[in-house]
Design a protein around this motif. Sequence first.
Motif, PDB file in Angstrom:
ATOM      1  N   GLY A  10       0.775  -1.232   0.000  1.00 26.93           N
ATOM      2  CA  GLY A  10       0.000   0.000   0.000  1.00 26.93           C
ATOM      3  C   GLY A  10       0.804   1.277   0.000  1.00 26.93           C
ATOM      4  O   GLY A  10       0.234   2.366  -0.052  1.00 26.93           O
ATOM      5  N   TYR A  11       2.130   1.187   0.054  1.00 22.51           N
ATOM      6  CA  TYR A  11       2.975   2.383   0.017  1.00 22.51           C
ATOM      7  C   TYR A  11       3.014   2.938  -1.408  1.00 22.51           C
ATOM      8  O   TYR A  11       3.045   2.166  -2.385  1.00 22.51           O
ATOM      9  N   VAL A  12       3.022   4.272  -1.501  1.00 21.97           N
ATOM     10  CA  VAL A  12       3.051   4.937  -2.811  1.00 21.97           C
ATOM     11  C   VAL A  12       4.229   5.897  -2.844  1.00 21.97           C
ATOM     12  O   VAL A  12       4.404   6.714  -1.929  1.00 21.97           O
ATOM     13  N   TYR A  13       5.040   5.830  -3.893  1.00 18.81           N
ATOM     14  CA  TYR A  13       6.260   6.635  -3.986  1.00 18.81           C
ATOM     15  C   TYR A  13       6.721   6.641  -5.438  1.00 18.81           C
ATOM     16  O   TYR A  13       6.098   5.997  -6.311  1.00 18.81           O
ATOM     17  N   GLY A  14       7.804   7.346  -5.720  1.00 24.01           N
ATOM     18  CA  GLY A  14       8.281   7.386  -7.095  1.00 24.01           C
ATOM     19  C   GLY A  14       9.386   8.396  -7.286  1.00 24.01           C
ATOM     20  O   GLY A  14      10.062   8.802  -6.335  1.00 24.01           O
ATOM     21  N   GLY A  15       9.540   8.821  -8.539  1.00 27.09           N
ATOM     22  CA  GLY A  15      10.600   9.764  -8.861  1.00 27.09           C
ATOM     23  C   GLY A  15      10.226  10.661 -10.025  1.00 27.09           C
ATOM     24  O   GLY A  15       9.448  10.263 -10.911  1.00 27.09           O
ATOM     25  N   TYR A  16      10.761  11.858 -10.002  1.00 25.75           N
ATOM     26  CA  TYR A  16      10.632  12.801 -11.115  1.00 25.75           C
ATOM     27  C   TYR A  16      11.901  12.683 -11.945  1.00 25.75           C
ATOM     28  O   TYR A  16      13.005  12.975 -11.451  1.00 25.75           O
ATOM     29  N   ALA A  17      11.776  12.223 -13.179  1.00 29.49           N
ATOM     30  CA  ALA A  17      12.916  12.055 -14.079  1.00 29.49           C
ATOM     31  C   ALA A  17      12.984  13.262 -15.011  1.00 29.49           C
ATOM     32  O   ALA A  17      12.113  13.442 -15.858  1.00 29.49           O
ATOM     33  N   SER A  18      13.995  14.073 -14.851  1.00 28.17           N
ATOM     34  CA  SER A  18      14.103  15.293 -15.649  1.00 28.17           C
ATOM     35  C   SER A  18      14.545  15.021 -17.075  1.00 28.17           C
ATOM     36  O   SER A  18      14.332  15.847 -17.961  1.00 28.17           O
ATOM     37  N   GLN A  19      15.148  13.849 -17.313  1.00 27.06           N
ATOM     38  CA  GLN A  19      15.594  13.472 -18.652  1.00 27.06           C
ATOM     39  C   GLN A  19      14.748  12.303 -19.172  1.00 27.06           C
ATOM     40  O   GLN A  19      14.241  11.502 -18.382  1.00 27.06           O
ATOM     41  N   PRO A  20      14.604  12.178 -20.496  1.00 31.21           N
ATOM     42  CA  PRO A  20      13.836  11.051 -21.049  1.00 31.21           C
ATOM     43  C   PRO A  20      14.431   9.705 -20.644  1.00 31.21           C
ATOM     44  O   PRO A  20      15.643   9.602 -20.399  1.00 31.21           O
ATOM     45  N   TRP A  21      13.590   8.697 -20.589  1.00 34.10           N
ATOM     46  CA  TRP A  21      14.068   7.347 -20.290  1.00 34.10           C
ATOM     47  C   TRP A  21      14.687   6.765 -21.549  1.00 34.10           C
ATOM     48  O   TRP A  21      13.988   6.393 -22.490  1.00 34.10           O
ATOM     49  N   GLU A  22      16.012   6.689 -21.571  1.00 36.92           N
ATOM     50  CA  GLU A  22      16.764   6.175 -22.713  1.00 36.92           C
ATOM     51  C   GLU A  22      17.789   5.165 -22.221  1.00 36.92           C
ATOM     52  O   GLU A  22      18.365   5.324 -21.140  1.00 36.92           O
ATOM     53  N   LYS A  23      18.024   4.149 -23.042  1.00 30.68           N
ATOM     54  CA  LYS A  23      18.938   3.074 -22.654  1.00 30.68           C
ATOM     55  C   LYS A  23      20.365   3.591 -22.495  1.00 30.68           C
ATOM     56  O   LYS A  23      20.924   4.205 -23.389  1.00 30.68           O
ATOM     57  N   HIS A  24      20.951   3.319 -21.318  1.00 30.79           N
ATOM     58  CA  HIS A  24      22.326   3.690 -21.002  1.00 30.79           C
ATOM     59  C   HIS A  24      22.990   2.518 -20.272  1.00 30.79           C
ATOM     60  O   HIS A  24      22.308   1.658 -19.722  1.00 30.79           O
ATOM     61  N   ALA A  25      24.302   2.527 -20.258  1.00 33.52           N
ATOM     62  CA  ALA A  25      25.044   1.518 -19.496  1.00 33.52           C
ATOM     63  C   ALA A  25      25.602   2.096 -18.202  1.00 33.52           C
ATOM     64  O   ALA A  25      26.388   1.456 -17.515  1.00 33.52           O
ATOM     65  N   ASP A  26      25.169   3.313 -17.886  1.00 36.30           N
ATOM     66  CA  ASP A  26      25.653   3.974 -16.679  1.00 36.30           C
ATOM     67  C   ASP A  26      24.611   4.993 -16.240  1.00 36.30           C
ATOM     68  O   ASP A  26      23.619   5.253 -16.937  1.00 36.30           O
ATOM     69  N   PHE A  27      24.828   5.609 -15.083  1.00 38.36           N
ATOM     70  CA  PHE A  27      23.941   6.669 -14.615  1.00 38.36           C
ATOM     71  C   PHE A  27      24.002   7.862 -15.556  1.00 38.36           C
ATOM     72  O   PHE A  27      25.034   8.135 -16.197  1.00 38.36           O
ATOM     73  N   TYR A  28      22.921   8.599 -15.625  1.00 39.00           N
ATOM     74  CA  TYR A  28      22.877   9.847 -16.386  1.00 39.00           C
ATOM     75  C   TYR A  28      21.869  10.768 -15.698  1.00 39.00           C
ATOM     76  O   TYR A  28      21.464  10.512 -14.569  1.00 39.00           O
ATOM     77  N   GLY A  29      21.457  11.853 -16.358  1.00 34.26           N
ATOM     78  CA  GLY A  29      20.467  12.756 -15.769  1.00 34.26           C
ATOM     79  C   GLY A  29      21.076  14.039 -15.257  1.00 34.26           C
ATOM     80  O   GLY A  29      22.270  14.290 -15.426  1.00 34.26           O
ATOM     81  N   ASP A  30      20.243  14.881 -14.647  1.00 34.89           N
ATOM     82  CA  ASP A  30      20.723  16.146 -14.110  1.00 34.89           C
ATOM     83  C   ASP A  30      20.103  16.420 -12.745  1.00 34.89           C
ATOM     84  O   ASP A  30      19.300  15.633 -12.240  1.00 34.89           O
ATOM     85  N   MET A  31      20.473  17.543 -12.172  1.00 34.44           N
ATOM     86  CA  MET A  31      20.114  17.840 -10.780  1.00 34.44           C
ATOM     87  C   MET A  31      18.662  18.282 -10.595  1.00 34.44           C
ATOM     88  O   MET A  31      18.257  18.648  -9.501  1.00 34.44           O
ATOM     89  N   LYS A  32      17.866  18.229 -11.658  1.00 35.04           N
ATOM     90  CA  LYS A  32      16.451  18.582 -11.533  1.00 35.04           C
ATOM     91  C   LYS A  32      15.594  17.385 -11.110  1.00 35.04           C
ATOM     92  O   LYS A  32      14.421  17.546 -10.804  1.00 35.04           O
ATOM     93  N   SER A  33      16.184  16.184 -11.144  1.00 33.32           N
ATOM     94  CA  SER A  33      15.437  14.992 -10.752  1.00 33.32           C
ATOM     95  C   SER A  33      15.180  14.980  -9.248  1.00 33.32           C
ATOM     96  O   SER A  33      15.837  15.684  -8.482  1.00 33.32           O
ATOM     97  N   SER A  34      14.235  14.150  -8.818  1.00 33.44           N
ATOM     98  CA  SER A  34      13.947  14.031  -7.386  1.00 33.44           C
ATOM     99  C   SER A  34      13.257  12.702  -7.111  1.00 33.44           C
ATOM    100  O   SER A  34      12.708  12.070  -8.018  1.00 33.44           O
ATOM    101  N   LEU A  35      13.304  12.282  -5.873  1.00 32.65           N
ATOM    102  CA  LEU A  35      12.524  11.151  -5.385  1.00 32.65           C
ATOM    103  C   LEU A  35      11.427  11.691  -4.474  1.00 32.65           C
ATOM    104  O   LEU A  35      11.561  12.773  -3.896  1.00 32.65           O
ATOM    105  N   PHE A  36      10.349  10.931  -4.333  1.00 34.05           N
ATOM    106  CA  PHE A  36       9.266  11.407  -3.463  1.00 34.05           C
ATOM    107  C   PHE A  36       8.510  10.238  -2.854  1.00 34.05           C
ATOM    108  O   PHE A  36       8.529   9.113  -3.351  1.00 34.05           O
TER     109      PHE A  36
END
Length: 419
Positions: A272-298
Amino acid sequence: MGNAQSPSTDTQFVSASRAFSQKELEDLKTLFVSLAAQSQSNAQYISPSVFKAYFGIHGALGDRMFNVITRSRNDGKLTFEDLVIAKGTYEKGTKDEIDEFIYQLLDVTGDGIFGRSDIEAVLIVMLDDILCSEPESNPHQDIVSIFLNTANFSESHEGCAESSMSFEDFRQWCALLPSVRKYLGSLLSPSDPGRPCSQVPHILHGQSIESNLLLLKKEYAWHIGGVLSQRELDEWKLLYHSAFNGQSFNTFLGSISSNDGPTVLIIKDKEGYVYGGYASQPWEKHADFYGDMKSSLFQLYPRASIFRPTGANNNLQWCAVNFSSASISNGIGFGGQVNHFGLFLSANFDQGHTFPSPTYGNPHLSRTSQFYPEVIECWGVLPKGAQQGSQKTNKGTVLERFKEDRHMLNMVGLANSSE
C-alpha cells in the motif's frame, strides 16, 4: 504617517522601510489606502475581512496571519506601519527572519504551542484554497494526514498533553514539503492563479481510465510540483499504466517513446505504500547513470516527502535493458549505486528495491528495502509551449533516441547504416 505608534514600534517601521525603494513604499501606501477605504475606516486601518478577502487567506490561517501582522493587539485594525513591518520581514528579511515569521503562522491558537491540531487546521485551509474546495467540507483528511505524518513534534510543555513542533522541526518539515513552504511564503502576494505554489497541473488521462483508478491525485501533483517551475505545472499526460498497458518494461518504453521530456514515475506496492521519482531526462537506454540535478525522489503515502539531489554524486537516473553484464542492472532507477539504488524497478517490472541513498538523501521509500509493485504509472510533463518542440524531437531514428546503442555502433563503424 502619524505618530500614534509607540517609539519602539516606530523604530521597527523605520527599520523595515529601509528594505523598500521609494516606489515600493508608494505602491504599498496606495494599496493600504485602497483597502482602508474598503474597510470604511476613514483611511486609518484595514479590517480583518477586507484583508483576508484581498489576499485570499481564509479560516484559521487568515485569522492567524492578521493577528501576527497586527502584533497581537486584538483591536481588529491593521495600520500602514503594520503592513510595512510585516512585508519587510516576510518578503525582504533574512532566511531566518522569514522562516520565523512563517513558523509563527502555524500557531493558529496563539498559545505558543505548535501542536498537531494547529498544523492540521493550516493544511485544511491550504488545500481548500489550492483545490478550490468548499470551506468546512474537509474532503482532504487523508491528504492532510500524510502531510502530518511527515512532521516531528519534539517539544513538550509542562501541563500540556500535546507535543509541539519546534522551530527546527518546522524547518525539517518544510524541506520535505517544499510545496507547503512555497505556499506559506507567498501569502502576502495578491490572490490570483499566478501566486507561487497555487498552480496544480492539469491531469490528462483520456476517457478510457476512470480517475479513481489512478495513483496520481491532484493533491499529489501539487506536492510533487513543489520542486518544479511553473512552466512544468501546466499539463501532465498519462503515458503508461500497468493495469491497462501491461506490466512490461518493453511496453513501458514503447508507451513513453513519444515523450521527449520529463516524466513522473509513481509506484504503489503490494503493502500500500506509494512513492516514485521525477525524471528530468527522457528514459533512454544507457550503461551507466545519467540525468541532471532537476530529478527528485518522493513519497506520497503513508507520508509525503520530496528528496532533491544533495550533490554527493551524479548517480541520478538509470535506464538499462537487455544488458548481459552482471555489473549492469536491467531496469529503471534513481540514485545510490548499482544493486543498491535509491529506487529501482527491475526490467521484469515484478519487483524492485529502495535503499537510503546519498544521491537524494532519502530513506527507504517503501516499508522494507524490497518491494513488489501492484500498480505502476508514468506521466509525461508537458511544459507550456513544448508541444511543437516535442513533435520535432520525435522525428529522430531509433538509433538517435537510444544513444547508448548508437555509441556502441559507432565503435564498430555501423552507426550511420540506418541513415
